[in-house]
Design an enzyme around this catalytic site. Structure first.
Site, mmCIF file in Angstrom:
data_model
loop_
_atom_site.group_PDB
_atom_site.id
_atom_site.type_symbol
_atom_site.label_atom_id
_atom_site.label_comp_id
_atom_site.label_asym_id
_atom_site.label_seq_id
_atom_site.Cartn_x
_atom_site.Cartn_y
_atom_site.Cartn_z
ATOM 1 C CB SER A 120 32.168 30.079 43.316
ATOM 2 O OG SER A 120 31.345 29.517 42.316
ATOM 3 C CE LYS A 130 35.827 28.795 35.554
ATOM 4 N NZ LYS A 130 36.784 29.206 36.613
ATOM 5 C CD GLU A 186 40.859 30.316 39.338
ATOM 6 O OE1 GLU A 186 41.808 30.788 39.997
ATOM 7 O OE2 GLU A 186 39.703 30.242 39.791
ATOM 8 C CD GLU A 192 36.610 36.407 38.901
ATOM 9 O OE1 GLU A 192 36.847 35.220 38.578
ATOM 10 O OE2 GLU A 192 36.163 36.738 40.015
HETATM 11 O O1 KIV Z 1 33.854 29.341 40.310
HETATM 12 C C1 KIV Z 1 33.208 30.277 39.819
HETATM 13 O O2 KIV Z 1 32.055 30.530 40.190
HETATM 14 C C2 KIV Z 1 33.845 31.103 38.805
HETATM 15 C C3 KIV Z 1 33.214 32.434 38.530
HETATM 16 C C4 KIV Z 1 34.210 33.389 38.036
HETATM 17 C C5 KIV Z 1 32.059 32.348 37.627
HETATM 18 O O3 KIV Z 1 34.821 30.719 38.254
#
Ligand code: KIV
Length: 283
Positions: free
Chosen positions: A59, A127, A129, A195
């Site tokens: 983000s 992390k 996705e 999310e």
């Molecule tokens: O990149 C980000 O801010 C996220 C949000 C869902 C916390 O992955």
């Protein structure tokens, strides 16, 4: 209970928060809060406030670089942000988000990108996705000793495929998310970020897995909650998503301070004598 016991977890710790501590908190039913951070000052402020886990989120694309989606940010843009956050913290566990296109290609590509974030960025975990197709990526990282959090539900990097910001896991899709969560846990993910999923579905997932779940727009049944700091501090302009609670009005605070500075400069009242060096001053 003493203040020591009621204080947030990372304020009680002297050393770095590590993955087993998050698992212990889940076992104790102790909830925790996570925030995004993209620079040294926010990282150190949030750590001092007792945030045990900081996410250098992709983000940053929106909140640092001014894009309108997360897709645009690159590994080379994210790395210095991760480095700044890791360097500024002593206790918080720092998770680096792998940017769009830097891990979906293959488990090997994922491994190479994750290694850069651990080595060059000083991250403690990464992390990614995605859905069931990301299980080999998780397995590859875990086999290499890289802790990985799996982000499920609404996954912003797939916003074009998902048709925009839409709630996921409704109706029959709930079972898919439950199965996916169990598959990621079996693959070795240390946690799940959930999310924009109905609260009851996120609660069922949280009960079904032994790894911590971190919710955003996923109700109060998760083990932890995350928010983007510019949203919850009121720095971002415009309408906030419904799942965000605003805790401060940083935009007003900063606007007022900037205006006062303009006024002082224009009126000549800044700098005053106390801000001005004299040649009689000792070094
Ligand atoms: O990149 C980000 O801010 C996220 C949000 C869902 C916390 O992955």
């Amino acid at each position: 209970m003493s203040d020591q016991n009621t204080a947030p977890y990372s304020s009680r710790r002297l050393g770095r928060v590590r993955i087993p501590h998050l698992h212990e908190m889940k076992a104790r039913g102790e909830k925790w809060a996570m925030l995004t951070a993209y620079d040294m000052y926010t990282a150190s402020v949030f750590e001092s406030a007792g945030i045990p886990v900081l996410l250098v989120g992709d983000s940053a694309a929106n909140n640092v670089f001014g894009h309108d989606s997360t897709l645009a940010v690159t590994v080379d843009e994210m790395l210095p942000l991760v480095r700044a956050v890791s360097r500024a913290t002593e206790r918080a566990l720092v998770i680096a988000d792998l940017p769009f296109g830097s891990y979906q290609g293959s488990p090997e590509q994922c491994f190479e990108t994750a290694v850069r974030f651990m080595k060059e960025g000083g991250a403690h975990a990464v992390k990614i996705e995605g859905g069931i197709e990301m299980v080999p990526q998780v397995e590859k990282l875990v086999a290499a000793g890289i802790p990985v959090m799996a982000h499920i539900g609404f996954t912003p990097q797939a916003e074009h495929q998902l048709g925009g910001y839409r709630i996921q896991g409704k109706g029959a899709d709930a079972q898919r998310l439950l199965d996916l969560s169990v598959a990621f846990e079996r693959a070795g993910a240390f946690g799940l970020l959930i999310e924009m999923v109905p609260g009851d579905v996120a609660s069922r997932i949280t009960k079904a897995v032994s790894i911590p779940t971190v919710g955003i727009g996923a109700g109060c049944g998760c083990d932890a909650q995350v928010l983007v700091w510019q949203d919850m501090m009121g720095l971002r302009a415009g309408q906030l998503p419904r799942f965000v609670k605003q805790y401060a009005d940083m935009r007003s605070v900063m606007t007022d301070a900037a205006r006062a500075f303009v006024d002082d400069v224009v009126s000549g009242s800044f700098p005053g004598p106390e801000h001005t060096f004299q040649d009689t001053e000792r070094q």
